[in-house]
Design a protein around this motif. Structure first.
Motif, PDB file in Angstrom:
ATOM      1  N   LEU A  73      -7.048  15.974  55.597  1.00  0.00           N
ATOM      2  CA  LEU A  73      -8.009  16.976  55.115  1.00  0.00           C
ATOM      3  C   LEU A  73      -7.946  17.114  53.596  1.00  0.00           C
ATOM      4  O   LEU A  73      -8.986  17.219  52.935  1.00  0.00           O
ATOM      5  CB  LEU A  73      -7.733  18.324  55.785  1.00  0.00           C
ATOM      6  N   CYS A  74      -6.747  17.104  53.048  1.00  0.00           N
ATOM      7  CA  CYS A  74      -6.604  17.207  51.589  1.00  0.00           C
ATOM      8  C   CYS A  74      -7.066  15.927  50.895  1.00  0.00           C
ATOM      9  O   CYS A  74      -7.672  15.993  49.815  1.00  0.00           O
ATOM     10  CB  CYS A  74      -5.152  17.514  51.218  1.00  0.00           C
ATOM     11  N   PHE A  75      -6.793  14.773  51.483  1.00  0.00           N
ATOM     12  CA  PHE A  75      -7.223  13.502  50.888  1.00  0.00           C
ATOM     13  C   PHE A  75      -8.741  13.454  50.758  1.00  0.00           C
ATOM     14  O   PHE A  75      -9.267  12.959  49.756  1.00  0.00           O
ATOM     15  CB  PHE A  75      -6.724  12.340  51.747  1.00  0.00           C
ATOM     16  N   LEU A  76      -9.454  13.946  51.762  1.00  0.00           N
ATOM     17  CA  LEU A  76     -10.912  13.911  51.731  1.00  0.00           C
ATOM     18  C   LEU A  76     -11.495  14.911  50.741  1.00  0.00           C
ATOM     19  O   LEU A  76     -12.670  14.798  50.368  1.00  0.00           O
ATOM     20  CB  LEU A  76     -11.465  14.175  53.133  1.00  0.00           C
ATOM     21  N   GLN A  77     -10.687  15.889  50.309  1.00  0.00           N
ATOM     22  CA  GLN A  77     -11.161  16.869  49.329  1.00  0.00           C
ATOM     23  C   GLN A  77     -10.809  16.488  47.898  1.00  0.00           C
ATOM     24  O   GLN A  77     -11.607  16.669  46.986  1.00  0.00           O
ATOM     25  CB  GLN A  77     -10.552  18.245  49.633  1.00  0.00           C
ATOM     26  N   GLU A  78      -9.609  15.960  47.693  1.00  0.00           N
ATOM     27  CA  GLU A  78      -9.110  15.714  46.341  1.00  0.00           C
ATOM     28  C   GLU A  78      -9.554  14.351  45.814  1.00  0.00           C
ATOM     29  O   GLU A  78      -9.868  13.443  46.586  1.00  0.00           O
ATOM     30  CB  GLU A  78      -7.574  15.781  46.323  1.00  0.00           C
TER      31      GLU A  78
END
Length: 488
Positions: free
Chosen positions: A422-427
């Protein structure tokens, strides 16, 4: 025409990534498997391996042709494709998860016959464990933490004593499991995803049709409850409100008392030097481990156990826990790792089955080597967590500890990489290559490919290892850049 032009890059990017995901594991495995055969087995047959070269060459041609066609038709400018993929990671991930789910189910319908991921869709980790642990007063004589055993005991209370009425009750328990996991998990995934409301809902839905999540539903494993509590912790532990932060510490402590290994996410508190919060979280965890001992006398009559035996259970809970874990891991016998545990994702199992078992070393030396490598991996990963500056790097590295360090680690452990996803797809990543490679590997790990390619199932671990190498390299490269000006 405008709509078609906008859709073409998405469609062709997904087609190229689909070809890469389906073909790359097979193409790459030929030299690796032949090298392994030459090194560790005496029956290396060159003709056997050479017969596969034309097939893999054809697959490689299809892969390269799809990539070149994509580049020529949609992304004529240098670097345009990589920039597009890096800028549309979330959309491409959602589309690929839907594509794999539909393709796998279409193939099942066309060919007939279905088992699931190597085993039946039988909810075995719930229904079987209800029979094993449901009637016990001793919550500690188990490979599960006592809180998890208590969960099974509570579910078992819905099962009536009369066999004629039990079948419907088991169905109701399954319904409670689905309801109690799907609703909070979907809400937390959508809340943690970031972006617009539509994109958050689509990403949460994509996670639900991903391979690891569907596998946990196939087994009905309580790892879902640990993940839900972990997501609560990650959302709340940096809150400005003190009671919310305290709630986060309790959530992590409870998560670690359902599956032990989420406790490593307490490293985030240590990294931020929140010593008091870390101590309280550890104290909450110990208290939750000890408190179920108080339930033993209360559960004794229902389980048909004498009160004095329940008192012994209450007094010997640490001993019983150690014995339960030793029984689950074969009392440290490495021969156990080639049997029941051979499908484990752990570093110890992989090292032993891939290398040490072929060298003919004494068991004592093999035990020492697997333990040493596991400890070195654990320590090196914690150092990388301390050096990491981006949240997806921290979360992936900690999630990898949940997969590789426990001796018994199965596909449900991949759930603990969802926060990193989830964080990879945001950052944003440091380079377009890291964005594209990371997305491709995350898709390979999470896609539902049960009827398409077993090379994409989590127990192959090639995608997890490559992701680890990618993010570790990213962390070290950024650390090196930070040090260079200081030396000048």
């Amino acid at each position: 025409m405008v709509t078609v032009r906008k859709s073409a890059p998405y469609a062709m990017s997904c087609a190229a990534m689909l070809a890469a995901l389906l073909l790359l594991p097979d193409i790459c495995s030929l030299p690796l498997r032949s090298a392994h055969s030459r090194l560790f087995t005496g029956d290396f047959d060159a003709e056997f391996w050479l017969q596969y070269v034309p097939v893999w060459a054809a697959e490689l041609f299809v892969l390269l042709a799809s990539l070149l066609l994509l580049k020529a038709c949609c992304f004529r400018q240098t670097g345009a494709w990589g920039a597009f993929v890096a800028g549309h990671k979330r959309t491409l991930f959602v589309l690929l998860m839907a594509l794999f789910f539909c393709a796998s189910n279409a193939r099942i319908l066309l060919k007939g016959g279905f088992l699931g991921y190597y085993s039946g869709w039988d909810y075995g980790d719930l229904l079987a464990h209800l029979q094993i642990y449901g009637g016990r007063s001793n919550l500690y004589d188990s490979n599960y933490p006592p809180v998890a055993t208590l969960l099974y005991r509570l579910f078992y209370m819905f099962i009536p004593a009369l066999p004629s009425a039990a079948a419907g009750a088991y169905g109701y328990v399954l319904f409670l499991f689905f309801l109690g996991t799907a609703l909070p998990l979907f809400v937390l995934l959508a809340a943690s995803a970031g972006g617009t409301e539509r994109s958050r809902l689509l990403l949460a839905a994509a996670c639900f049709v991903s391979g690891p999540v569907l596998y946990v539903y196939q087994r009905a494993n309580v790892a879902f409850f640990a993940l839900i509590l972990l997501l609560l912790y990650l959302r709340c532990f940096r809150s400005e409100k003190r009671f919310v932060r305290e709630f986060a510490l309790l959530a992590l402590a409870l998560s670690a008392n359902i599956k032990y290994y989420p406790a490593v996410f307490g490293m985030l508190l240590l990294k931020e030097r929140r010593w008091g919060d870390a101590v309280r979280c550890a104290a909450y965890g110990v208290a939750m481990f000890v408190l179920p001992a108080l339930f033993s006398p209360l559960l004794a009559p229902a389980a048909g156990i004498a009160a004095q035996d329940a008192q012994l259970v209450q007094a010997g809970f640490v001993r019983d826990t150690v014995q339960g874990m030793q029984a689950f891991t074969g009392n440290g016998n490495l021969a156990y790792l080639t049997g029941v545990a051979s499908s484990s994702l752990s570093l110890k199992v992989r090292l032993y089955n891939a290398v040490l078992v072929h060298l003919g070393l004494p068991d004592a030396l093999c035990n020492a080597l697997t333990l040493l490598v596991t400890l070195l991996f654990f320590a090196a990963t914690l150092v990388l967590v301390l050096l990491a500056k981006k949240r997806y790097q921290e979360l992936f590295l900690l999630g990898s500890l949940c997969i590789f360090v426990p001796t018994m680690s199965f596909w449900y452990s991949v759930l603990f990489l969802i926060p990193a996803l989830l964080c990879f797809l945001q950052e944003e990543q440091d380079s377009v290559f890291c964005s594209c490679a990371g997305l491709l590997l995350f898709c390979a790990l999470f896609c539902y490919a049960v009827a398409l390619s077993y090379a994409l199932t989590p127990d192959r671990i090639w995608h997890i290892l490559l992701l680890y190498a990618l993010f570790a390299g990213e962390v070290l490269a950024a650390w090196s850049r930070r040090r260079t000006p200081a030396r000048r």
